[in-house]
Scaffold this motif. Structure first.
Motif, short mmCIF file in Angstrom:
data_model
loop_
_atom_site.label_atom_id
_atom_site.label_comp_id
_atom_site.label_asym_id
_atom_site.label_seq_id
_atom_site.Cartn_x
_atom_site.Cartn_y
_atom_site.Cartn_z
N GLY A 1 -13.75 3.35 -5.53
CA GLY A 1 -14.89 4.10 -6.01
C GLY A 1 -16.08 3.23 -6.36
N GLU A 2 -15.79 1.95 -6.70
CA GLU A 2 -16.85 1.03 -7.10
C GLU A 2 -16.99 -0.16 -6.16
OE1 GLU A 2 -16.07 -0.11 -11.09
OE2 GLU A 2 -16.40 1.90 -11.93
N LYS A 3 -15.89 -0.55 -5.53
CA LYS A 3 -15.94 -1.69 -4.61
C LYS A 3 -14.86 -1.52 -3.54
CE LYS A 3 -12.79 -4.71 -7.23
NZ LYS A 3 -12.28 -3.68 -8.14
N ALA A 4 -15.04 -2.24 -2.44
CA ALA A 4 -14.04 -2.22 -1.37
C ALA A 4 -12.83 -3.04 -1.79
CB ALA A 4 -14.63 -2.79 -0.08
N LEU A 5 -11.64 -2.56 -1.47
CA LEU A 5 -10.43 -3.30 -1.78
C LEU A 5 -10.36 -4.55 -0.90
CD1 LEU A 5 -7.80 -0.44 -2.17
CD2 LEU A 5 -9.30 -1.45 -3.89
N GLY A 6 -9.88 -5.65 -1.51
CA GLY A 6 -9.85 -6.93 -0.80
C GLY A 6 -9.13 -6.87 0.53
N ALA B 1 -5.72 -1.19 5.47
CA ALA B 1 -4.99 -2.09 4.59
C ALA B 1 -3.67 -1.41 4.20
CB ALA B 1 -5.81 -2.41 3.35
N ASN B 2 -2.63 -2.20 3.99
CA ASN B 2 -1.30 -1.63 3.71
C ASN B 2 -1.17 -1.23 2.24
OD1 ASN B 2 1.37 -0.99 4.72
ND2 ASN B 2 2.12 -2.64 3.43
N THR B 3 -1.93 -0.21 1.86
CA THR B 3 -1.92 0.29 0.49
C THR B 3 -1.05 1.53 0.37
OG1 THR B 3 -3.82 1.71 0.88
CG2 THR B 3 -4.29 -0.56 0.19
N THR B 4 -0.87 1.99 -0.85
CA THR B 4 -0.10 3.22 -1.07
C THR B 4 -0.74 4.40 -0.33
OG1 THR B 4 0.60 2.44 -3.25
CG2 THR B 4 0.78 4.81 -2.83
N LEU B 5 -2.07 4.50 -0.39
CA LEU B 5 -2.77 5.58 0.30
C LEU B 5 -2.60 5.48 1.81
CD1 LEU B 5 -4.72 7.98 0.24
CD2 LEU B 5 -6.62 6.34 0.26
N ALA B 6 -2.73 4.27 2.35
CA ALA B 6 -2.61 4.09 3.80
C ALA B 6 -1.21 4.42 4.30
CB ALA B 6 -2.98 2.65 4.18
N LYS B 7 -0.20 4.15 3.48
CA LYS B 7 1.16 4.47 3.88
C LYS B 7 1.36 5.97 4.03
CE LYS B 7 3.05 0.35 1.61
NZ LYS B 7 3.83 -0.16 0.45
N ASP B 8 0.55 6.76 3.33
CA ASP B 8 0.57 8.21 3.50
C ASP B 8 -0.26 8.65 4.70
OD1 ASP B 8 2.26 9.02 1.51
OD2 ASP B 8 0.70 9.38 0.03
N VAL C 1 -2.07 2.95 15.34
CA VAL C 1 -2.54 3.01 13.96
C VAL C 1 -1.75 1.96 13.19
CG1 VAL C 1 -2.86 4.47 11.93
CG2 VAL C 1 -2.96 5.49 14.22
N VAL C 2 -2.45 1.00 12.60
CA VAL C 2 -1.79 -0.20 12.06
C VAL C 2 -2.21 -0.43 10.60
CG1 VAL C 2 -1.53 -2.69 12.34
CG2 VAL C 2 -1.76 -1.23 14.35
N THR C 3 -1.22 -0.63 9.73
CA THR C 3 -1.53 -1.04 8.36
C THR C 3 -1.24 -2.54 8.24
OG1 THR C 3 0.66 -0.59 7.40
CG2 THR C 3 -0.89 1.24 7.51
N VAL C 4 -2.17 -3.28 7.63
CA VAL C 4 -2.11 -4.74 7.57
C VAL C 4 -1.88 -5.20 6.14
CG1 VAL C 4 -3.36 -6.88 8.07
CG2 VAL C 4 -3.68 -4.87 9.55
N ARG C 5 -0.90 -6.06 5.97
CA ARG C 5 -0.57 -6.58 4.64
C ARG C 5 -1.71 -7.41 4.06
NH1 ARG C 5 4.96 -9.80 3.01
NH2 ARG C 5 5.84 -7.83 3.78
N ASN C 6 -2.01 -7.18 2.80
CA ASN C 6 -3.03 -7.93 2.09
C ASN C 6 -2.75 -9.43 2.15
OD1 ASN C 6 -5.19 -8.47 0.29
ND2 ASN C 6 -3.77 -8.58 -1.42
N GLY C 7 -3.78 -10.23 2.45
CA GLY C 7 -3.63 -11.68 2.50
C GLY C 7 -3.24 -12.22 3.86
N SER C 8 -3.05 -11.35 4.84
CA SER C 8 -2.64 -11.81 6.17
C SER C 8 -3.79 -12.44 6.95
CB SER C 8 -2.05 -10.65 6.98
OG SER C 8 -0.90 -10.13 6.35
#
Length: 312
Positions: free
Chosen positions: A11-16, A84-91, A140-147
């Motif tokens: 809501g305020e910034k993009a997730l890393g 990004a491989n977040t909880t929301l993206a997994k849905d 459709v691909v979710t990517v782990r943070n820090g990869s």
């Protein structure tokens, strides 16, 4: 190759992890377009990385985003959709893939091209092996943070504002209230240095050495599940399958045996230092530096040496 990147925000910034998708697309020499929802200022920030942005001002619940991304995929016709491989993206990711009959790969930590085909690498069986996956058609691909590294700002690209109508019957569930747990704020996912302690620390008193080393290094404290269950630190610090997936530049594992439930959450770290008195400890299999010895004797020495180095 065309790539559509969904930039998730709080809501305020993009997730890393979402920002890293820009370099993930570049690694494939893909022509990327980013989708930003809800906050125009964030869209402008993403455009500063040199990637064209589609912006729409709408809700960010799961049903709305599924509909929104599905319509955008139809319009843009990308070869790959990155989240990004977040909880929301997994849905959202599998719902889009199922709705549009596309391939879906989750928790990807690497991508490469071979004979004009993309190979996706992801951990499997609790991180004990890596599997390489090839998908026919759009994926459709979710990517782990820090990869992938975060991009540097370059020249401003265009931001295109679009109004996408979401049919009322597409929204099956509505969020009517949100209750946030009041807990310690620990940003493990974006930390560059993490010092983690496990059962081998022996006691809550000894665990303070982990906290002290993290403080000296300007890092964040992590922990294994046993250390948390013993009450040495709050659950907000847990790293592993049932905690946070992390990928810092430096990860120091103190008194951690290396069970897959923990290592699967930190093997994406750039450099791993492990301290354990058992020279056969599984943690040493993923460590860049293995220190065999009593962690409660080694940590005070490390702390003092780090203080001296910082004072110079």
């Amino acid at each position: 190759m065309k790539a559509l990147l969904f930039i998730e925000t709080d809501g305020e910034k993009a997730l890393g992890g979402s920002i890293e998708l820009i370099n993930a697309a570049k690694a494939l020499d893909a022509e990327g377009t980013a989708l930003v929802v809800g906050n125009k200022a964030i869209a402008d920030t993403i455009a500063a990385f040199g990637i064209p942005v589609i912006f729409t001002d709408t809700a960010t619940d799961c049903d709305t985003l599924t509909e929104l991304l599905s319509e955008t995929v139809k319009e843009e016709n990308p070869d790959i959709v990155l989240l990004a491989n977040t909880t929301l993206a997994k849905d959202v990711a599998p719902r889009i893939a199922g709705r549009m009959n596309l391939g879906c790969v989750s928790d990807v930590i690497g991508m490469s091209k071979a004979d004009d085909k993309v190979i996706y690498t992801r951990p499997a069986y609790g991180g004990t092996i890596l599997e390489h996956i090839e998908v026919e058609g759009t994926a459709v691909v979710t990517v782990r943070n820090g990869s992938f590294p975060k991009p540097e700002a370059t020249s401003n690209a265009d931001v295109t504002e679009k109004k996408i109508e979401i049919p009322a019957d597409a929204i099956k569930a509505k969020i009517i209230n949100t209750v946030k747990e009041i807990s310690e704020s620990v940003n493990l996912e974006e930390a560059e240095v993490i010092v983690s302690g496990g059962r081998g620390m022996g006691s809550a008193e000894n665990f303070k050495l982990v906290e002290e080393l993290a403080r000296v290094l300007g890092g964040v404290v992590g922990a294994t599940r046993p250390a948390i269950e013993d009450g040495w630190i709050s659950r907000a610090h847990q790293v592993g399958q049932s905690g946070k997936i992390v990928a810092p530049k430096l990860y120091i594992a103190c008194g951690i045996s290396g069970a897959t439930q923990h290592t699967s959450g930190m093997t994406g770290s750039n450099y791993i230092v492990a301290i354990n008195k058992d020279e056969e400890a599984p943690i040493f299999e993923v460590a860049n530096v293995a220190i065999v010895g009593n962690v409660n004797e080694i940590l005070p020495i490390m702390i003092e040496e780090m203080k001296k180095a910082k004072a110079e």
